[in-house]
Design a protein around this motif. Structure first.
Motif, PDB file in Angstrom:
ATOM      1  N   PRO A  43      49.939 -19.874   9.660  1.00  0.00           N
ATOM      2  CA  PRO A  43      49.617 -21.253   9.287  1.00  0.00           C
ATOM      3  C   PRO A  43      50.879 -22.097   9.211  1.00  0.00           C
ATOM      4  O   PRO A  43      51.837 -21.737   8.523  1.00  0.00           O
ATOM      5  CB  PRO A  43      48.968 -21.096   7.902  1.00  0.00           C
ATOM      6  CG  PRO A  43      49.439 -19.793   7.370  1.00  0.00           C
ATOM      7  CD  PRO A  43      49.957 -18.953   8.510  1.00  0.00           C
TER       8      PRO A  43
ATOM      9  N   HIS B 158      48.121 -14.152  12.836  1.00  0.00           N
ATOM     10  CA  HIS B 158      48.033 -15.604  12.670  1.00  0.00           C
ATOM     11  C   HIS B 158      49.198 -16.132  11.841  1.00  0.00           C
ATOM     12  O   HIS B 158      49.873 -15.371  11.133  1.00  0.00           O
ATOM     13  CB  HIS B 158      46.695 -15.999  12.041  1.00  0.00           C
ATOM     14  CG  HIS B 158      46.421 -15.345  10.733  1.00  0.00           C
ATOM     15  ND1 HIS B 158      46.008 -14.035  10.626  1.00  0.00           N
ATOM     16  CD2 HIS B 158      46.509 -15.811   9.464  1.00  0.00           C
ATOM     17  CE1 HIS B 158      45.847 -13.727   9.357  1.00  0.00           C
ATOM     18  NE2 HIS B 158      46.149 -14.781   8.619  1.00  0.00           N
TER      19      HIS B 158
ATOM     20  N   LEU C  40      37.527 -18.339   8.085  1.00  0.00           N
ATOM     21  CA  LEU C  40      38.223 -19.389   7.330  1.00  0.00           C
ATOM     22  C   LEU C  40      37.558 -20.735   7.626  1.00  0.00           C
ATOM     23  O   LEU C  40      37.403 -21.117   8.796  1.00  0.00           O
ATOM     24  CB  LEU C  40      39.689 -19.403   7.776  1.00  0.00           C
ATOM     25  CG  LEU C  40      40.672 -20.224   6.970  1.00  0.00           C
ATOM     26  CD1 LEU C  40      40.759 -19.732   5.523  1.00  0.00           C
ATOM     27  CD2 LEU C  40      42.069 -20.140   7.603  1.00  0.00           C
TER      28      LEU C  40
ATOM     29  N   ARG D 192      45.815 -29.194   1.291  1.00  0.00           N
ATOM     30  CA  ARG D 192      45.076 -28.466   2.341  1.00  0.00           C
ATOM     31  C   ARG D 192      44.303 -27.359   1.634  1.00  0.00           C
ATOM     32  O   ARG D 192      44.892 -26.541   0.917  1.00  0.00           O
ATOM     33  CB  ARG D 192      46.044 -27.884   3.366  1.00  0.00           C
ATOM     34  CG  ARG D 192      45.375 -27.100   4.516  1.00  0.00           C
ATOM     35  CD  ARG D 192      46.466 -26.633   5.462  1.00  0.00           C
ATOM     36  NE  ARG D 192      46.014 -25.921   6.631  1.00  0.00           N
ATOM     37  CZ  ARG D 192      45.836 -24.597   6.683  1.00  0.00           C
ATOM     38  NH1 ARG D 192      46.022 -23.838   5.626  1.00  0.00           N
ATOM     39  NH2 ARG D 192      45.482 -24.028   7.826  1.00  0.00           N
TER      40      ARG D 192
ATOM     41  N   HIS E 152      51.381 -12.756  10.367  1.00  0.00           N
ATOM     42  CA  HIS E 152      50.864 -11.527   9.748  1.00  0.00           C
ATOM     43  C   HIS E 152      49.437 -11.239  10.209  1.00  0.00           C
ATOM     44  O   HIS E 152      48.756 -12.105  10.750  1.00  0.00           O
ATOM     45  CB  HIS E 152      50.881 -11.630   8.214  1.00  0.00           C
ATOM     46  CG  HIS E 152      49.939 -12.656   7.661  1.00  0.00           C
ATOM     47  ND1 HIS E 152      50.186 -14.010   7.696  1.00  0.00           N
ATOM     48  CD2 HIS E 152      48.731 -12.522   7.058  1.00  0.00           C
ATOM     49  CE1 HIS E 152      49.197 -14.675   7.136  1.00  0.00           C
ATOM     50  NE2 HIS E 152      48.289 -13.795   6.746  1.00  0.00           N
TER      51      HIS E 152
ATOM     52  N   THR F 132      46.840 -23.740  12.607  1.00  0.00           N
ATOM     53  CA  THR F 132      47.039 -22.289  12.518  1.00  0.00           C
ATOM     54  C   THR F 132      47.241 -21.731  13.927  1.00  0.00           C
ATOM     55  O   THR F 132      46.494 -22.084  14.846  1.00  0.00           O
ATOM     56  CB  THR F 132      45.842 -21.607  11.831  1.00  0.00           C
ATOM     57  OG1 THR F 132      45.623 -22.236  10.563  1.00  0.00           O
ATOM     58  CG2 THR F 132      46.105 -20.124  11.601  1.00  0.00           C
TER      59      THR F 132
ATOM     60  N   ARG G 173      38.297 -18.804   2.418  1.00  0.00           N
ATOM     61  CA  ARG G 173      38.518 -17.620   3.253  1.00  0.00           C
ATOM     62  C   ARG G 173      37.676 -16.432   2.783  1.00  0.00           C
ATOM     63  O   ARG G 173      37.627 -16.122   1.588  1.00  0.00           O
ATOM     64  CB  ARG G 173      39.994 -17.223   3.197  1.00  0.00           C
ATOM     65  CG  ARG G 173      40.324 -16.112   4.175  1.00  0.00           C
ATOM     66  CD  ARG G 173      41.793 -15.775   4.154  1.00  0.00           C
ATOM     67  NE  ARG G 173      42.085 -14.805   3.127  1.00  0.00           N
ATOM     68  CZ  ARG G 173      43.218 -14.115   3.061  1.00  0.00           C
ATOM     69  NH1 ARG G 173      44.167 -14.327   3.949  1.00  0.00           N
ATOM     70  NH2 ARG G 173      43.422 -13.247   2.112  1.00  0.00           N
TER      71      ARG G 173
HETATM   72  C1  SIN Z   1      45.641 -20.538   7.116  1.00  0.00           C
HETATM   73  O1  SIN Z   1      45.852 -21.112   6.047  1.00  0.00           O
HETATM   74  O2  SIN Z   1      45.458 -21.170   8.159  1.00  0.00           O
HETATM   75  C2  SIN Z   1      45.575 -19.022   7.165  1.00  0.00           C
HETATM   76  C3  SIN Z   1      45.791 -18.422   5.826  1.00  0.00           C
HETATM   77  C4  SIN Z   1      45.729 -16.902   5.890  1.00  0.00           C
HETATM   78  O3  SIN Z   1      44.658 -16.340   5.789  1.00  0.00           O
HETATM   79  O4  SIN Z   1      46.763 -16.266   6.089  1.00  0.00           O
END
Ligand code: SIN
Length: 272
Positions: free
Chosen positions: A250, A248, A109, A259, A94, A121, A263
């Motif tokens: 994850p 991106h 992040l 984890r 997304h 990611t 953000r």
């Molecule tokens: C992540 O957790 O690596 C990205 C999370 C996100 O902002 O979609």
């Protein structure tokens, strides 16, 4: 600065994000972001206030609509998966919150707590995704807009855990926006594909059934390994991506471990 692949991502060294940055450094970092779409920093020890100060060099922090931020820093959203959980936040390809009329220009992040391995990611270059389509398909897509919604089930379920324990109470159905399928980046002038499997529902003026074959093709095409990179987090890592031209994902491969990342999204403008 070291590009991490031929298509997207660069690792920056020699910068302490916790310190005040000079105008020249900020301008170099902004150029690196425009050139590489996502920039990575290692071994940063920063407080929430320092993360926000870093973000403010590049724009104005936004507020995530569905999950409360940190008590003293509402602009910072904890991205958390607990050991007993099996779903990870945002665990689908997304771009961030494109169901808003003015989606974020970027996201910063910062890694707080990581599993012993996994939880990487992936990022994908949406300029390349657009530029590698055939000319007739590019022409067809150039004229279209698409409906992006926060209610799409596959993405909505990835935030359900955090909405349950720290939701803002905002209804997902209130968040829907129509955007060009191909947007022009306001700073680089380049065209980028701007649909994603997490939030895009259909082309405007077409039904979901009519849109699905083409959207499905684009969802597969736009994340090809040739357009992508994989970031392996280490404690104190920070990633800053351009949400206007990168997507991106994850990776959810660390069940049984915590984890946690902090953000911050930066306010953006109306895609054109
Ligand atoms: C992540 O957790 O690596 C990205 C999370 C996100 O902002 O979609």
């Amino acid at each position: 600065m070291r590009p991490v692949t031929g298509g997207i991502g660069a690792e920056i060294s020699g910068i302490d994000i916790g310190e005040a940055l000079s105008a020249a450094t900020v301008s170099e970092l902004r150029q690196a972001l425009l050139d590489h779409l996502v920039i990575f920093f290692r071994d940063q020890e920063i407080t929430p206030a320092q993360q926000l100060a870093f973000v403010r060099h590049f724009g104005e922090p936004d507020i995530y609509p569905f999950v409360k931020g940190l008590e003293d820093y509402p602009e910072i959203t904890p991205i958390l998966k607990l050991p007993e959980e099996t779903v990870n936040f945002g665990g689908i390809w997304h771009s961030d919150t494109v169901y808003q009329p003015e989606p974020p220009m970027g996201t910063v992040l910062y890694a707080k707590e990581l599993p012993p391995s996994g939880g990487d990611t992936l990022f994908a270059n949406q300029y390349q995704a657009y530029e590698t389509l055939s000319e007739p398909l590019r022409k067809f897509l150039d004229g279209l807009t698409a409906i992006n919604s926060a209610t799409k089930g596959s993405a909505a379920k990835t935030r359900a855990g955090r909405v349950a324990d720290s939701g803002t109470g905002l209804a997902e159905k209130t968040m829907q926006a129509e955007h060009p399928v191909v947007r022009t980046h306001p700073e680089t002038g380049r065209k980028a594909l701007f649909v994603n499997i997490g939030h895009t529902v259909r082309f405007a003026g077409m039904t979901e059934e009519e849109s699905a074959p083409i959207l499905d093709f684009l969802y597969h095409h736009q994340i090809k390994p040739e357009f992508s990179c994989r970031f392996i987090w280490t404690p104190g890592s920070l990633a800053f991506w351009d949400n206007r031209c990168a997507q991106h994902y994850p990776v959810n491969d660390y069940h049984g471990h915590t984890r946690l990342l902090h953000r911050v999204t930066l306010k953006g403008d109306k895609p054109f």
